[in-house]
Write an enzyme that holds these catalytic residues in place. Structure first.
Site, PDB file in Angstrom:
ATOM      1  N   GLY A  78       0.797  -1.215   0.000  1.00  0.00           N
ATOM      2  CA  GLY A  78       0.000   0.000   0.000  1.00  0.00           C
ATOM      3  C   GLY A  78       0.832   1.269   0.000  1.00  0.00           C
ATOM      4  O   GLY A  78       2.028   1.252  -0.248  1.00  0.00           O
ATOM      5  N   TYR A  79       0.156   2.379   0.286  1.00  0.00           N
ATOM      6  CA  TYR A  79       0.723   3.722   0.173  1.00  0.00           C
ATOM      7  C   TYR A  79       1.368   3.870  -1.208  1.00  0.00           C
ATOM      8  O   TYR A  79       2.547   4.185  -1.354  1.00  0.00           O
ATOM      9  CB  TYR A  79       1.711   4.031   1.305  1.00  0.00           C
ATOM     10  N   LEU A  80       0.544   3.614  -2.196  1.00  0.00           N
ATOM     11  CA  LEU A  80       1.027   3.442  -3.567  1.00  0.00           C
ATOM     12  C   LEU A  80       1.631   4.722  -4.139  1.00  0.00           C
ATOM     13  O   LEU A  80       1.161   5.819  -3.867  1.00  0.00           O
ATOM     14  CB  LEU A  80      -0.133   2.976  -4.462  1.00  0.00           C
ATOM     15  N   GLY A 134       5.835   4.081  -8.714  1.00  0.00           N
ATOM     16  CA  GLY A 134       6.482   2.788  -8.928  1.00  0.00           C
ATOM     17  C   GLY A 134       5.425   1.682  -8.970  1.00  0.00           C
ATOM     18  O   GLY A 134       5.389   0.867  -9.903  1.00  0.00           O
ATOM     19  N   HIS A 135       4.532   1.679  -7.958  1.00  0.00           N
ATOM     20  CA  HIS A 135       3.444   0.688  -7.950  1.00  0.00           C
ATOM     21  C   HIS A 135       2.544   0.867  -9.170  1.00  0.00           C
ATOM     22  O   HIS A 135       2.107  -0.091  -9.794  1.00  0.00           O
ATOM     23  CB  HIS A 135       2.574   0.856  -6.703  1.00  0.00           C
ATOM     24  N   GLN A 174       7.130  -9.802   7.753  1.00  0.00           N
ATOM     25  CA  GLN A 174       8.410  -9.457   7.124  1.00  0.00           C
ATOM     26  C   GLN A 174       9.124  -8.294   7.815  1.00  0.00           C
ATOM     27  O   GLN A 174      10.145  -7.820   7.323  1.00  0.00           O
ATOM     28  CB  GLN A 174       8.218  -9.177   5.632  1.00  0.00           C
ATOM     29  N   ILE A 228      11.310   3.144 -10.854  1.00  0.00           N
ATOM     30  CA  ILE A 228      10.760   4.463 -11.209  1.00  0.00           C
ATOM     31  C   ILE A 228      11.370   5.486 -10.247  1.00  0.00           C
ATOM     32  O   ILE A 228      11.421   5.253  -9.030  1.00  0.00           O
ATOM     33  CB  ILE A 228       9.214   4.481 -11.097  1.00  0.00           C
ATOM     34  N   LYS A 257      11.633   5.895  -6.247  1.00  0.00           N
ATOM     35  CA  LYS A 257      10.356   6.039  -5.535  1.00  0.00           C
ATOM     36  C   LYS A 257      10.225   4.944  -4.494  1.00  0.00           C
ATOM     37  O   LYS A 257      10.529   3.783  -4.758  1.00  0.00           O
ATOM     38  CB  LYS A 257       9.188   5.909  -6.513  1.00  0.00           C
ATOM     39  N   SER A 291       7.728   4.068  -0.682  1.00  0.00           N
ATOM     40  CA  SER A 291       6.777   4.537   0.340  1.00  0.00           C
ATOM     41  C   SER A 291       7.543   5.114   1.520  1.00  0.00           C
ATOM     42  O   SER A 291       7.056   5.988   2.225  1.00  0.00           O
ATOM     43  CB  SER A 291       5.901   3.378   0.806  1.00  0.00           C
TER      44      SER A 291
HETATM   45  O1  PAF Z   1       7.504  -5.358  -1.984  1.00  0.00           O
HETATM   46  C1  PAF Z   1       6.577  -5.313  -1.151  1.00  0.00           C
HETATM   47  O2  PAF Z   1       5.834  -4.341  -1.051  1.00  0.00           O
HETATM   48  C2  PAF Z   1       6.359  -6.506  -0.240  1.00  0.00           C
HETATM   49  O3  PAF Z   1       7.562  -7.077   0.154  1.00  0.00           O
HETATM   50  C3  PAF Z   1       5.411  -7.568  -0.838  1.00  0.00           C
HETATM   51  C4  PAF Z   1       5.998  -8.207  -2.080  1.00  0.00           C
HETATM   52  C5  PAF Z   1       4.085  -6.929  -1.171  1.00  0.00           C
HETATM   53  C6  PAF Z   1       5.162  -8.676   0.183  1.00  0.00           C
HETATM   54  O4  PAF Z   1       4.597  -8.187   1.348  1.00  0.00           O
END
Ligand code: PAF
Length: 281
Positions: free
Chosen positions: A31-33, A36-37, A61, A176, A184, A186
């Site tokens: 999230g917080y796109l 790049g996303h 993670q 990006i 870029k 988050s």
């Molecule tokens: O790259 C990320 O944003 C994260 O590591 C992912 C791949 C969404 C897994 O939580």
């Protein structure tokens, strides 16, 4: 565009698409796109009939001293970006939906995950592999899209898909950058104005490394030294690592011959930023 919070909703939707013979792309995100996303979603929309974007800040993670609690979140804004880009479904589960109380199965990798970011983030890739494997089982996409900015993650996911026969095409997409060169991320939102300026040292240092390689430098030590000197000239920067590794094995190389990944992780104040480039011939 739909927003689904449960695994069941996603499965039902994907089942309907499959019955209609439609292909499905997945863009996993926390999230917080940013743009790049958006570039991943755009590519997925071009290459698939339907696109699912997962928005899930994966607790597994993050290490105990990392930024899980402060990681930026804004589902409303993310959903608007996804809709505008043409995604069909946003999957936004609560942590309890992904990890039930007695959850105890993990995807762990013995290669690729120990070096680079894995050195200072020892549990990170176990968390990434586990959640991505779960997302792959839930969405069953034809293709999944990952940015080259997290180059080690991209290599690890490709390896996992091959090891565990997921039968999903992994599409790596270019980094990006902001106009001034900053990749870029988050996490750039953590930087104050002075740190934001200091953060330019990452792309500047990599550019110099790249320039030397383009001029024919093949000694990895010299490339590392050139990059390190530039980063060390910035008072707000503290190096986590500067490495030149084989792009297939992620093992350090001394002489640059085959495809290499030149990767750096640098603290700017308290914010850890990563950046890289890949030279493939
Ligand atoms: O790259 C990320 O944003 C994260 O590591 C992912 C791949 C969404 C897994 O939580």
């Amino acid at each position: 565009m739909k927003i689904a919070e449960t695994i069941r909703e996603v499965r039902e939707q994907v089942k309907k698409w499959r019955q209609e013979g439609l292909s499905v792309g997945l863009v996993p995100t926390m999230g917080y796109l940013h743009e790049g996303h958006k570039s991943l979603i755009d590519r997925a929309v071009q290459e698939n009939d339907r696109v699912v974007v997962s928005v899930f800040v994966n607790p597994m993670q993050f290490g105990p001293k990392e930024d899980l609690a402060s990681y930026p979140r804004d589902l409303k804004r993310d959903a608007a970006i996804c809709e505008e880009a043409g995604a069909a479904l946003v999957f936004h589960p609560e942590p309890e939906e992904m990890y039930h109380d007695d959850f105890s199965s993990y995807v762990d990798m013995n290669t690729l995950t120990g070096g680079l970011c894995g050195k200072s983030r020892p549990i990170h890739f176990r968390g990434v592999c586990t959640v991505v494997a779960k997302l792959f089982h839930i969405v069953t996409p034809d293709r999944a899209y990952f940015g080259q900015k997290d180059a080690q993650q991209l290599a690890v996911i490709r390896h996992m898909v091959n090891d565990l026969n997921f039968g999903i095409e992994i599409v790596g997409c270019p980094i990006i950058r902001e106009k001034d060169g900053l990749a870029k991320s988050s996490r750039n939102t953590y930087l104050d104005a002075q740190e934001r300026q200091a953060a330019l040292v990452l792309s500047r240092a990599l550019k110099e490394g790249r320039r030397r390689m383009d001029e024919g430098e093949t000694d990895a030590g010299n490339i590392i030294q050139a990059i390190t000197e530039i980063i060390e000239s910035e008072p707000l920067a503290k190096i986590d690592y500067v490495e030149v590794v084989d792009w297939n094995t992620l093992e350090p190389v001394s002489e640059i011959q085959d495809a290499v990944l030149v990767a750096i992780a640098v603290y700017i104040g308290k914010t850890r930023l990563i950046d890289n480039f890949i030279v493939s011939e």
